[in-house]
Design a protein around this motif. Structure first.
Motif, mmCIF file in Angstrom:
data_model
loop_
_atom_site.group_PDB
_atom_site.id
_atom_site.type_symbol
_atom_site.label_atom_id
_atom_site.label_comp_id
_atom_site.label_asym_id
_atom_site.label_seq_id
_atom_site.Cartn_x
_atom_site.Cartn_y
_atom_site.Cartn_z
ATOM 1 N N GLY A 12 8.336 6.433 6.342
ATOM 2 C CA GLY A 12 8.390 6.155 4.913
ATOM 3 C C GLY A 12 8.327 4.682 4.583
ATOM 4 N N VAL A 13 7.712 3.890 5.445
ATOM 5 C CA VAL A 13 7.586 2.449 5.240
ATOM 6 C C VAL A 13 6.103 2.123 5.133
ATOM 7 C CG1 VAL A 13 8.104 0.165 6.134
ATOM 8 C CG2 VAL A 13 9.693 2.050 6.541
ATOM 9 N N ALA A 14 5.704 1.430 4.095
ATOM 10 C CA ALA A 14 4.297 1.136 3.866
ATOM 11 C C ALA A 14 3.871 -0.125 4.605
ATOM 12 C CB ALA A 14 4.025 0.972 2.370
ATOM 13 N N VAL A 15 2.627 -0.130 5.045
ATOM 14 C CA VAL A 15 2.038 -1.337 5.623
ATOM 15 C C VAL A 15 1.790 -2.330 4.496
ATOM 16 C CG1 VAL A 15 0.050 -2.259 6.882
ATOM 17 C CG2 VAL A 15 0.985 -0.024 7.497
ATOM 18 N N PRO A 16 2.181 -3.599 4.642
ATOM 19 C CA PRO A 16 1.961 -4.570 3.561
ATOM 20 C C PRO A 16 0.503 -4.636 3.144
ATOM 21 C CG PRO A 16 3.376 -5.492 5.262
ATOM 22 C CD PRO A 16 2.868 -4.197 5.795
ATOM 23 N N ARG A 17 0.300 -4.797 1.852
ATOM 24 C CA ARG A 17 -1.055 -4.877 1.328
ATOM 25 C C ARG A 17 -1.744 -6.138 1.821
ATOM 26 N NH1 ARG A 17 -2.812 -4.385 -5.040
ATOM 27 N NH2 ARG A 17 -5.055 -4.322 -4.680
ATOM 28 N N GLY A 18 -3.045 -6.015 2.091
ATOM 29 C CA GLY A 18 -3.802 -7.131 2.625
ATOM 30 C C GLY A 18 -3.683 -7.277 4.120
ATOM 31 N N SER A 54 0.840 -1.188 0.000
ATOM 32 C CA SER A 54 0.000 0.000 0.000
ATOM 33 C C SER A 54 0.878 1.242 0.000
ATOM 34 C CB SER A 54 -0.898 -0.022 1.232
ATOM 35 O OG SER A 54 -1.668 -1.202 1.275
ATOM 36 N N PRO A 55 0.311 2.394 -0.301
ATOM 37 C CA PRO A 55 1.109 3.627 -0.227
ATOM 38 C C PRO A 55 1.524 3.923 1.213
ATOM 39 C CG PRO A 55 -0.889 3.939 -1.532
ATOM 40 C CD PRO A 55 -1.016 2.610 -0.864
ATOM 41 N N ASP A 56 2.544 4.729 1.351
ATOM 42 C CA ASP A 56 2.999 5.123 2.684
ATOM 43 C C ASP A 56 1.910 5.925 3.380
ATOM 44 O OD1 ASP A 56 5.278 3.948 1.840
ATOM 45 O OD2 ASP A 56 6.453 5.790 1.657
ATOM 46 N N GLY A 57 1.798 5.724 4.700
ATOM 47 C CA GLY A 57 0.869 6.502 5.498
ATOM 48 C C GLY A 57 -0.568 6.048 5.439
ATOM 49 N N THR A 58 -0.825 4.795 5.082
ATOM 50 C CA THR A 58 -2.194 4.275 5.040
ATOM 51 C C THR A 58 -2.274 2.984 5.835
ATOM 52 O OG1 THR A 58 -1.801 3.002 3.018
ATOM 53 C CG2 THR A 58 -2.606 5.268 2.767
ATOM 54 N N CYS A 59 -3.422 2.780 6.437
ATOM 55 C CA CYS A 59 -3.686 1.539 7.165
ATOM 56 C C CYS A 59 -5.195 1.349 7.219
ATOM 57 C CB CYS A 59 -3.092 1.578 8.568
ATOM 58 S SG CYS A 59 -3.197 -0.007 9.459
#
Length: 518
Positions: free
Chosen positions: A423-429, A330-335
């Protein structure tokens, strides 16, 4: 001394008194005291004698209270055992919207009065006019002789017809009337005896028998009482439109909400097409249901699965079709988290932006998230999560008008902030569910299994949740990896957004700028 028939009533709390006040002495609201004229009783009959007997004297020789209403002879069969009351003839009427029926508890109960309130332009009249068209169409297909009556006190018949053509609600057995006289409305209902009567709205209908302006406490109470009486007498359901004040509460006296059977609140943001219908009061069903609708140029459309409305592309659990073998992110800064709205579990995407501040006081902007809760989470992240963002400008928001004000959304907000800061994205899913305490602990949330089941249905493969404190039970969801964490630090590491400790110099001496080890 005769009682003064003029009373003053507060439209907010129902306080009454013989003197006008600019501010209600009970609830403290300004400008809510209105004049109310009590109806004069016809003839008063006293029960009991007025002599020196026991009927005129109470205990201790003092004068006892004398009632002005005499008891009447009640015929047999008025009071029945509850086991002999027949309810098999009560058949609910479908509105044509499964979401509307869900909120009402399965449909409209005959003889009930339902109040639908909402802000101006939110879509109350459109929803009820389309409901009238659906009911009229169903009655016609069933070959019933009943009609549907729509009474408008705000628009003319031609204006209602134009709106009905736009939303495809034109039916032969749908009767339109434009009047503001209460006696005319009651006469139309008694004359036509429709399958459904809709009155738009309670604040525009007036009675010539009582004083007061249109929309005042006296008029609204009289209109509601008369409509309830005719609905119970001839067993006709009535849908009543109600206005709201500037603070969102239903306009008029609070007794209006007590008199009706069902109170529904139609909510939504004017900038989005999403509309939510909630049951505030329901004598015939639950009050924790919510219906989702979509406002468009063709009218109101129900949304049976609103999960996709609150997620942007790239944050859900579906596959994006990439064949490079690496897991998309996912993009950075989203959860993503899951919140409860009634019996539904809805996904909420939290987005965060962390920038360097050039102001003496860093800015905090929150949309869809409580600002006080955000300030607390920033402090907990600094103290227990080693994420130093106190001096940065923070912008946190949800998409599509979703609300992340439930405590179960704390972990997703903290993860989005940490992801944006590092600057690290949460893994998708991957989704995060949990409440964060001031001590940095991840506390359990209600109905976690229901949230995980909805996440698994949407394709999420990993969930970071609080530790299950109930021994003997294991949290699981089909096709999901459930990671249980106890502290905020563990949760950030499980999500992959924890602060990375820099490597020490090769000289072997510890760096004076390196953070303290945990």
């Amino acid at each position: 001394m005769a009682k003064n028939p003029v009373q003053y009533l507060c439209s907010e709390c129902g306080w009454s008194g013989a003197k006008w006040f600019g501010r209600c002495p009970e609830c403290g609201q300004w400008g809510t005291i209105e004049e109310f004229h009590e109806a004069r009783p016809a003839a008063r009959a006293r029960t009991g004698g007025t002599g020196s007997g026991a009927g005129a004297r109470g205990v201790g020789g003092e004068a006892g209270r004398v009632s002005h209403t005499q008891a009447t002879r009640v015929p047999d069969g008025v009071a029945l055992p509850i086991t002999r009351v027949d309810t098999s003839t009560v058949e609910r009427i479908g509105t044509g919207f499964s979401e509307f029926d869900r909120v009402l508890g399965g449909g409209i109960v005959p003889g009930s009065v339902t109040l639908v309130a909402g802000e101006p332009g939110i879509g109350k009249s459109t929803l009820l006019l389309e409901t009238a068209g659906n009911v009229a169409r169903a009655v016609a297909s069933a070959r019933h002789a009943n009609t549907v009556l729509y009474v408008s006190g705000e628009e003319s018949q031609a204006q209602v017809r134009m709106r009905a053509q736009r939303i495809d609600a034109v039916e032969d057995n749908l009767l339109l009337a434009a009047t503001t006289d209460l006696a005319t409305v009651l006469g139309l209902i008694e004359q036509t005896r429709p399958a459904l009567a809709i009155v738009d709205s309670a604040q525009t209908i007036t009675s010539q028998d009582v004083d007061g302006i249109s929309g005042g406490s006296t008029q609204v109470r009289e209109v509601a009482s008369a409509l309830i009486d005719v609905a119970k007498t001839i067993d006709v359901p009535v849908l009543l439109v109600g206005h709201v004040t500037k603070d969102g509460s239903i306009a008029g006296p609070r007794t209006l909400e007590h008199l009706v059977d069902v109170v529904c609140q139609f909510e939504g943001d004017a900038e989005t097409a999403l509309r939510m219908l909630r049951a505030v009061k329901n004598r015939f069903g639950p009050t924790d249901e919510v219906g989702c609708f979509d406002m468009s140029g063709e009218g109101i459309e129900e949304v049976t699965d609103p999960s996709g409305l609150f997620l942007s592309s790239g944050t859900d659990g579906s596959d994006d079709g990439s064949d490079n073998g690496s897991a998309p992110s996912s993009p950075d800064g989203t959860c993503v988290t899951f919140t409860l709205d009634g019996h539904r579990s809805l996904p909420i995407e939290v987005q965060a932006l962390v920038t360097d501040s050039v102001l003496p006081t860093p800015r905090r902007a929150a949309n869809g998230i409580d600002a006080n809760r955000l300030a607390m989470l920033v402090a907990v992240l600094h103290r227990h999560g080693r994420i130093g963002i106190l001096a940065n400008d923070l912008y946190v928001s949800t998409i599509a008008g979703g609300l992340a004000k439930e405590p179960a959304c704390d972990l997703a907000v903290a993860a989005a902030l940490a992801s944006a800061a590092n600057g690290v994205a949460v893994p998708r899913g991957t989704c995060a569910i949990g409440e964060i305490s001031l001590t940095g602990q991840i506390r359990p949330v209600p109905r976690l299994e229901h949230r995980l089941a909805e996440a698994a249905r949407l394709g999420f493969v990993r969930a970071v949740v609080p530790v299950n404190r109930r021994r003997g039970r294991t949290l699981s969801a089909p096709g999901m990896d459930v990671v249980e964490v106890a502290t905020l630090r563990d949760a950030l590491e499980a999500l992959g957004v924890a602060h990375k400790t820099p490597k020490a110099p090769r000289t072997g001496k510890p760096s004076s700028h390196s953070p303290r080890s945990s």
